[in-house]
Design an enzyme around this catalytic site. Sequence first.
Site, PDB file in Angstrom:
ATOM      1  N   CYS A   1      40.492  38.207  30.404  1.00  5.81           N
ATOM      2  CA  CYS A   1      41.601  39.146  30.555  1.00  5.81           C
ATOM      3  C   CYS A   1      42.966  38.499  30.511  1.00  5.81           C
ATOM      4  CB  CYS A   1      41.436  39.980  31.818  1.00  5.81           C
ATOM      5  SG  CYS A   1      40.294  39.321  32.964  1.00  5.81           S
TER       6      CYS A   1
HETATM    7  C1  LIG Z   1      34.806  38.110  38.957  1.00  3.30           C
HETATM    8  C2  LIG Z   1      35.206  39.366  38.230  1.00  3.30           C
HETATM    9  N1  LIG Z   1      35.625  40.424  38.926  1.00  3.30           N
HETATM   10  C3  LIG Z   1      36.005  41.568  38.339  1.00  3.30           C
HETATM   11  C4  LIG Z   1      35.976  41.698  36.967  1.00  3.30           C
HETATM   12  C5  LIG Z   1      36.498  42.954  36.367  1.00  3.30           C
HETATM   13  O1  LIG Z   1      35.544  43.695  35.729  1.00  3.30           O
HETATM   14  P1  LIG Z   1      35.980  44.844  34.706  1.00  3.30           P
HETATM   15  O2  LIG Z   1      36.994  44.248  33.782  1.00  3.30           O
HETATM   16  O3  LIG Z   1      34.717  45.196  34.028  1.00  3.30           O
HETATM   17  O4  LIG Z   1      36.550  45.958  35.507  1.00  3.30           O
HETATM   18  C6  LIG Z   1      35.520  40.614  36.192  1.00  3.30           C
HETATM   19  C7  LIG Z   1      35.478  40.711  34.708  1.00  3.30           C
HETATM   20  O5  LIG Z   1      35.928  39.854  34.012  1.00  3.30           O
HETATM   21  C8  LIG Z   1      35.140  39.425  36.833  1.00  3.30           C
HETATM   22  O6  LIG Z   1      34.737  38.337  36.157  1.00  3.30           O
END
Ligand SMILES: Cc1ncc(COP(=O)(O)O)c(C=O)c1O
Length: 405
Positions: free
Chosen positions: A355
């Site tokens: 991200c």
């Molecule tokens: C540790 C962790 N938490 C939360 C997320 C967030 O998930 P999402 O983007 O599917 O909402 C991710 C995804 O990259 C993650 O690796």
Amino acid sequence: MAESIFMDVKPVYLDYNATTPLAPEVRSAIVDSLDNWGNPSSAHYLGVQAKKAIEKARGQVASMIGAKSSEITFTSGGTESNHLAIWTAIHHFRERSKKTPQIITTNIEHSAILEPLRKLENEGVCQVDYVPVVKGTGRVSVAELVSTVTDCTCLVTVMMANNETGIIQPVKQIFREITALNMTRNIPILVHTDAAQTIGKLDVNVDDLQADLLTIVGHKFYGPRIGALYHRGSDKWKVSPLLLGGGQEYGLRAGTENTPMIVGIGQAAELVNTNLDVYTNHMRKMRDYLRDGLIRKFNLVLEDTGTLDLGQVLWRYVDINMLPNTLSVRFGGTTGSSILHQLNHILIASTGAACHSGDKVSQTLLNSWNWEEEGARQTLRLSVGRETSKEQLDLVLDALESISR
Ligand SMILES: Cc1ncc(COP(=O)(O)O)c(C=O)c1O
């Protein structure tokens, strides 16, 4: 040069911490469920059929983490689950105190924890302590974290394992200490862990962890892009919904349910329930094969300060505190993005969290290791999956070697 040798090779995917493909069984379950199109809230048989499928999936997800079905709420994904956990703890505290609640977390959490906390802090809704992990270990100190507890602490949120370094945090020990403190507190501190990266790789059990809240993310364990929040059944606190409306998910998350994706996450959980050991062992074997290959082809440096030359590699981990599928490697004399650019026909991986791949350096790496920015820039996150093979890793190893000469 490498290009001519590997021209016809499909790139090897080593970015399973970013996302995983759908398992074939999950895909079929989703496709079949597209015909189960009734509104789960409808009283007629189409609705009942859809509702039944959702409840089956809830049981499968619950069983994966040793929970009861009534303790699982489906969400849009990890980001929403984390928000729901934070909001629940703040709301619970506010109902009982006029003081500003305090939240304790670490400085290596996913942005789906850090960003909402920063916003709530800026708006004066809560005060946040970001406990730094111990540099060189990537782990938070239990004693340091527990020492930041105040009368106003409403939530401790610590991820089970970091998505970039793969380092497993001492969540069980932290939660045990907080649970002991709760014996003498009027307003209990809720304990939450983001288990996005751990589920499907290692056993996760909510009773063993003594977790109150736990985040589940489908697309990290070969399921679809939805998630769930585990919330311990308690007469002391309740989930405080973020979304209000038609009362779906027992009033905890409004919005007509996405039946096929819920069925898909249920099937993904079922696969974990049945095959976790096979998955874990395979991933560990492949990760270790990659590690050993790198040791053969490069000079492994053990000292984690100073500069690295071309042909040198460095990683910091103790296997016991590490996800079985992750190897975060620093390559001397180059950068992670330059390696990915040169090998884009052979290797798909990333330099950090998917991200914020546009960012220059990863704050998580800077916070975890004794490196300056150069070290963080030189790092590649390699994460293997259920279908990774030795042949694929040999291709990657040869290619990495070819650009390090
Ligand atoms: C540790 C962790 N938490 C939360 C997320 C967030 O998930 P999402 O983007 O599917 O909402 C991710 C995804 O990259 C993650 O690796």
